[in-house]
Design a protein around this motif. Structure first.
Motif, PDB file in Angstrom:
ATOM      1  N   LEU A 253       0.823  -1.202   0.000  1.00 31.72           N
ATOM      2  CA  LEU A 253       0.000   0.000   0.000  1.00 31.72           C
ATOM      3  C   LEU A 253       0.863   1.259   0.000  1.00 31.72           C
ATOM      4  N   VAL A 254       1.890   1.300   0.849  1.00 35.45           N
ATOM      5  CA  VAL A 254       2.738   2.490   0.970  1.00 35.45           C
ATOM      6  C   VAL A 254       3.524   2.735  -0.324  1.00 35.45           C
ATOM      7  N   VAL A 255       4.118   1.666  -0.867  1.00 34.95           N
ATOM      8  CA  VAL A 255       4.933   1.827  -2.076  1.00 34.95           C
ATOM      9  C   VAL A 255       4.068   2.229  -3.259  1.00 34.95           C
ATOM     10  N   SER A 256       2.910   1.605  -3.402  1.00 30.62           N
ATOM     11  CA  SER A 256       2.034   1.934  -4.531  1.00 30.62           C
ATOM     12  C   SER A 256       1.464   3.343  -4.396  1.00 30.62           C
ATOM     13  N   PHE A 257       1.230   3.787  -3.175  1.00 32.74           N
ATOM     14  CA  PHE A 257       0.752   5.155  -2.972  1.00 32.74           C
ATOM     15  C   PHE A 257       1.822   6.163  -3.379  1.00 32.74           C
ATOM     16  N   LYS A 258       3.075   5.860  -3.034  1.00 29.09           N
ATOM     17  CA  LYS A 258       4.171   6.747  -3.446  1.00 29.09           C
ATOM     18  C   LYS A 258       4.249   6.825  -4.972  1.00 29.09           C
ATOM     19  N   LEU A 259       4.099   5.683  -5.634  1.00 33.25           N
ATOM     20  CA  LEU A 259       4.110   5.675  -7.090  1.00 33.25           C
ATOM     21  C   LEU A 259       2.906   6.434  -7.648  1.00 33.25           C
ATOM     22  N   GLY A 260       1.761   6.308  -6.989  1.00 35.25           N
ATOM     23  CA  GLY A 260       0.563   7.019  -7.432  1.00 35.25           C
ATOM     24  C   GLY A 260       0.702   8.525  -7.325  1.00 35.25           C
ATOM     25  N   CYS A 261       1.559   8.986  -6.432  1.00 35.63           N
ATOM     26  CA  CYS A 261       1.766  10.431  -6.261  1.00 35.63           C
ATOM     27  C   CYS A 261       2.826  10.992  -7.200  1.00 35.63           C
ATOM     28  N   THR A 262       3.646  10.132  -7.778  1.00 35.21           N
ATOM     29  CA  THR A 262       4.809  10.629  -8.538  1.00 35.21           C
ATOM     30  C   THR A 262       4.869  10.147  -9.983  1.00 35.21           C
TER      31      THR A 262
ATOM     32  N   VAL B 119      -5.578  -5.575  -4.095  1.00 36.12           N
ATOM     33  CA  VAL B 119      -6.475  -4.457  -3.777  1.00 36.12           C
ATOM     34  C   VAL B 119      -5.679  -3.268  -3.248  1.00 36.12           C
ATOM     35  N   ALA B 120      -4.721  -3.532  -2.362  1.00 32.73           N
ATOM     36  CA  ALA B 120      -3.900  -2.456  -1.785  1.00 32.73           C
ATOM     37  C   ALA B 120      -3.092  -1.747  -2.867  1.00 32.73           C
ATOM     38  N   ALA B 121      -2.538  -2.512  -3.808  1.00 41.10           N
ATOM     39  CA  ALA B 121      -1.759  -1.906  -4.887  1.00 41.10           C
ATOM     40  C   ALA B 121      -2.631  -1.009  -5.753  1.00 41.10           C
ATOM     41  N   TRP B 122      -3.857  -1.446  -6.033  1.00 44.97           N
ATOM     42  CA  TRP B 122      -4.776  -0.632  -6.837  1.00 44.97           C
ATOM     43  C   TRP B 122      -5.172   0.639  -6.092  1.00 44.97           C
ATOM     44  N   ILE B 123      -5.530   0.513  -4.815  1.00 49.90           N
ATOM     45  CA  ILE B 123      -5.933   1.682  -4.035  1.00 49.90           C
ATOM     46  C   ILE B 123      -4.790   2.687  -3.946  1.00 49.90           C
ATOM     47  N   GLY B 124      -3.600   2.210  -3.629  1.00 45.63           N
ATOM     48  CA  GLY B 124      -2.468   3.126  -3.465  1.00 45.63           C
ATOM     49  C   GLY B 124      -2.135   3.874  -4.744  1.00 45.63           C
ATOM     50  N   PHE B 125      -2.106   3.171  -5.862  1.00 49.03           N
ATOM     51  CA  PHE B 125      -1.717   3.794  -7.123  1.00 49.03           C
ATOM     52  C   PHE B 125      -2.805   4.703  -7.682  1.00 49.03           C
ATOM     53  N   THR B 126      -4.055   4.407  -7.360  1.00 49.60           N
ATOM     54  CA  THR B 126      -5.190   5.117  -7.953  1.00 49.60           C
ATOM     55  C   THR B 126      -5.670   6.284  -7.107  1.00 49.60           C
ATOM     56  N   MET B 127      -5.567   6.163  -5.795  1.00 47.59           N
ATOM     57  CA  MET B 127      -6.187   7.130  -4.898  1.00 47.59           C
ATOM     58  C   MET B 127      -5.765   8.582  -5.121  1.00 47.59           C
ATOM     59  N   PRO B 128      -4.474   8.881  -5.288  1.00 47.96           N
ATOM     60  CA  PRO B 128      -4.104  10.301  -5.425  1.00 47.96           C
ATOM     61  C   PRO B 128      -4.796  10.999  -6.592  1.00 47.96           C
ATOM     62  N   SER B 129      -4.790  10.382  -7.777  1.00 43.17           N
ATOM     63  CA  SER B 129      -5.413  11.044  -8.926  1.00 43.17           C
ATOM     64  C   SER B 129      -6.926  11.062  -8.807  1.00 43.17           C
ATOM     65  N   VAL B 130      -7.518  10.065  -8.177  1.00 42.28           N
ATOM     66  CA  VAL B 130      -8.976  10.065  -7.971  1.00 42.28           C
ATOM     67  C   VAL B 130      -9.390  11.260  -7.113  1.00 42.28           C
ATOM     68  N   ILE B 131      -8.673  11.493  -6.030  1.00 40.12           N
ATOM     69  CA  ILE B 131      -9.002  12.620  -5.148  1.00 40.12           C
ATOM     70  C   ILE B 131      -8.862  13.942  -5.890  1.00 40.12           C
TER      71      ILE B 131
ATOM     72  N   GLY C   7      -0.586   9.043 -12.016  1.00 40.22           N
ATOM     73  CA  GLY C   7      -1.423   7.861 -11.936  1.00 40.22           C
ATOM     74  C   GLY C   7      -2.091   7.509 -13.249  1.00 40.22           C
ATOM     75  N   PRO C   8      -2.973   6.489 -13.229  1.00 45.31           N
ATOM     76  CA  PRO C   8      -3.546   5.950 -14.462  1.00 45.31           C
ATOM     77  C   PRO C   8      -4.574   6.883 -15.097  1.00 45.31           C
ATOM     78  N   LEU C   9      -4.625   6.869 -16.426  1.00 45.16           N
ATOM     79  CA  LEU C   9      -5.563   7.711 -17.153  1.00 45.16           C
ATOM     80  C   LEU C   9      -7.008   7.270 -16.938  1.00 45.16           C
ATOM     81  N   PHE C  10      -7.197   6.005 -16.554  1.00 43.78           N
ATOM     82  CA  PHE C  10      -8.554   5.508 -16.309  1.00 43.78           C
ATOM     83  C   PHE C  10      -9.239   6.252 -15.163  1.00 43.78           C
TER      84      PHE C  10
END
Length: 390
Positions: free
Chosen positions: A8-17, A78-90, A272-275
């Protein structure tokens, strides 16, 4: 629980950068997961990327989900998806609320975002065309796909194009040699569970439209069905989902084409992802609740397909016939993307000579000057603002 939290932490960092689209995302993932953390070896990572490219859906998100599953099981995915997706969703939900609250849809900087989208998709057409349609046969497939997409504009047309291209690829390239055997990777999903995931994916794809017809109305169920179907039928990643989503939300009256393109441009400005454009669209249609429903719906097929296919991938990727069909599908993806560059992007964003000049400058910054996408987005915002005073 430690591996799960780590994912979760690593994927969130990737989602932010992670700016720059799916190809750039895969580079970020390789650096973080393979080189730095050594969660998998080079060949296993290459296998996973190949699987994500074979499946419909957002390739970079599916690679992240696959790594999460391999690292920490179902919940790791699920954690990897949430972490990577959450920043751009917000960020995109906030942008949608800003659009609604302040009516900024016609602002100069919004127009700049639309022109940024033109430059980025043009870059994607160039890059993907060089890799996926480099010879006469595949270039011809791409041209026909673009022609049919533009002249027959419906969601079903793209499905038929991809099916036909897959059949042609099977006929032309099925004798291609498979790749070398990959390193053995322990997949914490049984083949039976994989089959259940694939069955659930197919059952929802077929059953949701029927339920929608029976229930009627334009509520959250209709929203979920539209975005689930769009996420299920897209080969080629986020750029290709653009025309599918545009035909789901604009002709139905859920939003104007201008608002749709503003959201597409804004999606380029966030990591993050264009989706995650689904979050913006859902928020514009039905507030925060709609954003969450649309986001889950468009990514759910990616999760089900990755979880379902992982146990079988070691067999599939050595099948030359499957690889041949994929060659044809990828060439058609280039054509569909080229059609999207013209309609709706070009005809809406490039209306004056100065619009073309800005698009050309942004394209040069991306392709020739190799500037980071976030800097190009800022240049587009400033350029659009300046164009409002010309």
């Amino acid at each position: 629980m430690k591996p799960l939290l780590e994912v979760l932490v690593v994927s969130f960092k990737l989602g932010c950068t992670s700016f720059g689209g799916p190809t750039a995302h895969l580079g970020y993932f390789h650096n973080e997961y393979v080189k730095r953390r050594r969660w998998m070896d080079e060949r296993s990572y290459a296998d996973l990327v190949a699987l994500a490219q074979f499946l419909p859906g957002p390739a970079s998100s599916q690679v992240g989900i696959g790594i999460g599953i391999l690292r920490a099981g179902w919940l790791g995915g699920v954690a990897a998806w949430i972490g990577f997706t959450m920043p751009s969703v917000i960020l995109l939900i906030l942008f949608a609320l800003l659009m609604q609250g302040f009516e900024i849809g016609n602002s100069g900087w919004i127009h700049g975002l639309k022109i940024v989208a033109v430059a980025i998709v043009a870059q994607a057409v160039l890059s993907m065309g060089q890799k996926l349609a480099p010879d006469r046969n595949r270039a011809t497939l791409a041209i026909f796909a673009a022609t049919i997409t533009l002249l027959w504009q419906s969601a079903i047309s793209q499905i038929l194009i991809l099916l036909a291209a897959g059949g042609i690829g099977y006929l032309l390239y099925r004798q291609a040699q498979g790749t070398e055997a990959s390193a053995t990777v322990s997949v914490p999903i049984s083949r039976r569970a994989g089959m259940l995931c694939l069955g659930l994916f197919l059952g929802m794809l077929i059953g949701l439209p029927i339920v929608r017809q029976l229930v009627g109305g334009e509520g959250l169920l209709s929203l979920f069905e539209s975005f689930y179907r769009s996420g299920s039928l897209v080969f080629g990643g986020g750029h290709v989902v653009l025309p599918l989503l545009e035909r789901e939300v604009v002709p139905t009256g859920w939003m104007s084409k201008s608002d749709f393109l503003a959201g597409y441009g804004a999606t380029q400005a966030v990591p993050g992802p264009l989706f995650t454009i689904a979050a913006y669209l859902g928020a514009m249609i039905s507030g925060v609740k709609g954003a969450l429903v649309a986001t889950v719906a468009i990514f759910l097929p990616a999760f089900l397909l990755m979880a379902g296919a992982l146990p079988f991938w070691s067999i599939l990727r050595h099948n030359a016939k499957v690889q041949g069909a994929l060659v044809g599908i990828n060439a058609a993806v280039v054509g569909i993307l080229l059609a999207a560059l013209y309609n709706p992007l070009w005809i809406t964003a490039v209306q004056e000579p100065q619009d073309f000049v800005l698009a050309l400058l942004l394209f040069g910054m991306l392709v020739y000057w190799k500037l980071p996408p976030w800097l190009v987005v800022l240049a587009g915002l400033a350029g659009g603002w300046l164009l409002g005073y010309i």
